[in-house]
Scaffold this motif. Structure first.
Motif, mmCIF file in Angstrom:
data_model
loop_
_atom_site.group_PDB
_atom_site.id
_atom_site.type_symbol
_atom_site.label_atom_id
_atom_site.label_comp_id
_atom_site.label_asym_id
_atom_site.label_seq_id
_atom_site.Cartn_x
_atom_site.Cartn_y
_atom_site.Cartn_z
ATOM 1 N N GLY A 1 17.077 -24.558 31.814
ATOM 2 C CA GLY A 1 18.525 -24.610 31.640
ATOM 3 C C GLY A 1 19.118 -25.888 31.132
ATOM 4 O O GLY A 1 20.346 -25.970 30.989
ATOM 5 N N GLY A 2 18.328 -26.922 30.874
ATOM 6 C CA GLY A 2 18.903 -28.143 30.311
ATOM 7 C C GLY A 2 19.439 -27.897 28.907
ATOM 8 O O GLY A 2 18.810 -27.226 28.093
ATOM 9 N N GLY A 3 20.636 -28.412 28.620
ATOM 10 C CA GLY A 3 21.244 -28.222 27.314
ATOM 11 C C GLY A 3 20.690 -29.180 26.274
ATOM 12 O O GLY A 3 20.367 -30.331 26.577
ATOM 13 N N ALA A 4 20.587 -28.715 25.023
ATOM 14 C CA ALA A 4 20.086 -29.558 23.937
ATOM 15 C C ALA A 4 21.152 -30.558 23.501
ATOM 16 O O ALA A 4 22.358 -30.304 23.601
ATOM 17 N N SER A 5 20.703 -31.709 23.023
ATOM 18 C CA SER A 5 21.616 -32.690 22.438
ATOM 19 C C SER A 5 21.442 -32.676 20.928
ATOM 20 O O SER A 5 20.476 -32.118 20.397
ATOM 21 N N GLY B 1 25.389 -26.708 28.685
ATOM 22 C CA GLY B 1 25.928 -26.606 27.343
ATOM 23 C C GLY B 1 25.131 -27.431 26.350
ATOM 24 O O GLY B 1 24.682 -28.537 26.660
ATOM 25 N N SER B 2 24.943 -26.898 25.136
ATOM 26 C CA SER B 2 24.167 -27.559 24.093
ATOM 27 C C SER B 2 25.057 -27.972 22.931
ATOM 28 O O SER B 2 26.095 -27.356 22.679
ATOM 29 N N ALA B 3 24.623 -29.009 22.224
ATOM 30 C CA ALA B 3 25.310 -29.473 21.024
ATOM 31 C C ALA B 3 24.525 -29.038 19.796
ATOM 32 O O ALA B 3 23.365 -28.608 19.894
ATOM 33 N N ALA C 1 25.582 -35.295 23.887
ATOM 34 C CA ALA C 1 24.495 -35.142 24.854
ATOM 35 C C ALA C 1 24.561 -33.751 25.470
ATOM 36 O O ALA C 1 25.623 -33.113 25.511
ATOM 37 N N GLY C 2 23.416 -33.257 25.976
ATOM 38 C CA GLY C 2 23.339 -31.920 26.545
ATOM 39 C C GLY C 2 23.599 -31.904 28.045
ATOM 40 O O GLY C 2 23.248 -32.823 28.769
ATOM 41 N N GLY C 3 24.233 -30.823 28.517
ATOM 42 C CA GLY C 3 24.542 -30.678 29.934
ATOM 43 C C GLY C 3 23.340 -30.279 30.767
ATOM 44 O O GLY C 3 22.362 -29.720 30.263
#
Length: 254
Positions: free
Chosen positions: A91-95, A193-195, A202-204
């Motif tokens: 679940g880590g968001g992409a940056s 959330g991803s960018a 940065a990713g959430g």
């Protein structure tokens, strides 16, 4: 001399990060569950990324039960321009980096009962949000740090100096608990959330609900399956709650 009672036997399971789901069958009995979320990503020029959260609780299993364990992965730094850095496992968001080193979010750690589904999670520790660091043509003070994972609410990112991308907000216990500045890139159930190329940020962190992306990304929220928490979630998210897969025999205590 009367016989001394035997000391009850105890079994300890420890699950390290592997980058994939791990499964075990637990016998009936009372079990203490503890989970730690993963830290968000950072680089040598960045402020501190968000640390992972912690959750604990006791569960009583009436019969042999399949358990699915997801141990979150740490976020990684985006060191090249115009390149996405993938978020940490679970679940880590992409940056996405332009001229600043922006890092991805850390993954949540959670335990699922009977089924390998986001809707069977009985305990979650949120991952930390990624941070933003200066590049060679930026002042090293121009950095923003990621927020820590929850808790019932993840922590907002911290902006050290002004940028156009704003901050990512921490995840909450319901979808109304995270109102992102960049709504097109907002977090979701189980996902930070991803960018992308339209939002260099940065990713959430991952979590029950993920944290939002931003110059300093938000941490994901935690969760422990109790009557109060489920009622709050059900009230704010009736559609999501209709998909829930567990009954009240799996409520956690302590």
């Amino acid at each position: 001399e009367p016989e001394q009672p035997e000391t009850p036997s105890k079994t300890l399971y420890v699950f390290e990060y592997t980058g994939s789901v791990q499964e075990v069958t637990l016998p009936a009995g009372k079990w203490k569950l503890e989970v730690w979320g993963a830290q968000g990503g950072y680089n040598n020029e960045s402020a501190a990324s968000g640390k992972g959260g912690y959750s604990t609780g006791d569960i009583v299993l009436s019969s042999s039960t399949n358990i699915y364990i997801y141990v979150g992965g740490i976020g990684i730094a985006g060191t090249s321009s115009s390149v996405a850095a993938l978020g940490g496992f679970n679940g880590g968001g992409a940056s996405y980096a332009s001229n600043w080193g922006r890092a991805s979010g850390g993954g949540a750690t959670d335990i699922r009962i009977n089924q390998d589904s986001l809707y069977a999670r009985v305990i979650v520790a949120g991952g930390g949000g990624g941070s933003t660091g200066a590049s060679d043509n930026m002042a090293t003070e121009s950095v923003s740090s990621g927020g820590a994972g929850g808790g019932i609410e993840g922590i907002d990112g911290l902006e050290v100096s002004g940028t156009s991308q704003g901050l990512g907000t921490g995840g909450g216990i319901s979808s109304s608990g995270f109102n992102q500045k960049n709504t097109q890139y907002s977090a979701s159930f189980g996902q930070g959330g991803s960018a992308d190329s339209s939002l260099t940020a940065a990713g959430g962190g991952g979590g029950w609900y993920g944290g939002g992306p931003g110059s300093g990304a938000g941490g994901g929220s935690g969760w422990v399956y109790t009557a109060d928490n489920f009622s709050t979630w059900q009230t704010g998210n009736p559609t999501d709650a209709d998909n829930w897969l567990l009954n009240n025999t799996y409520y956690l205590a302590n």
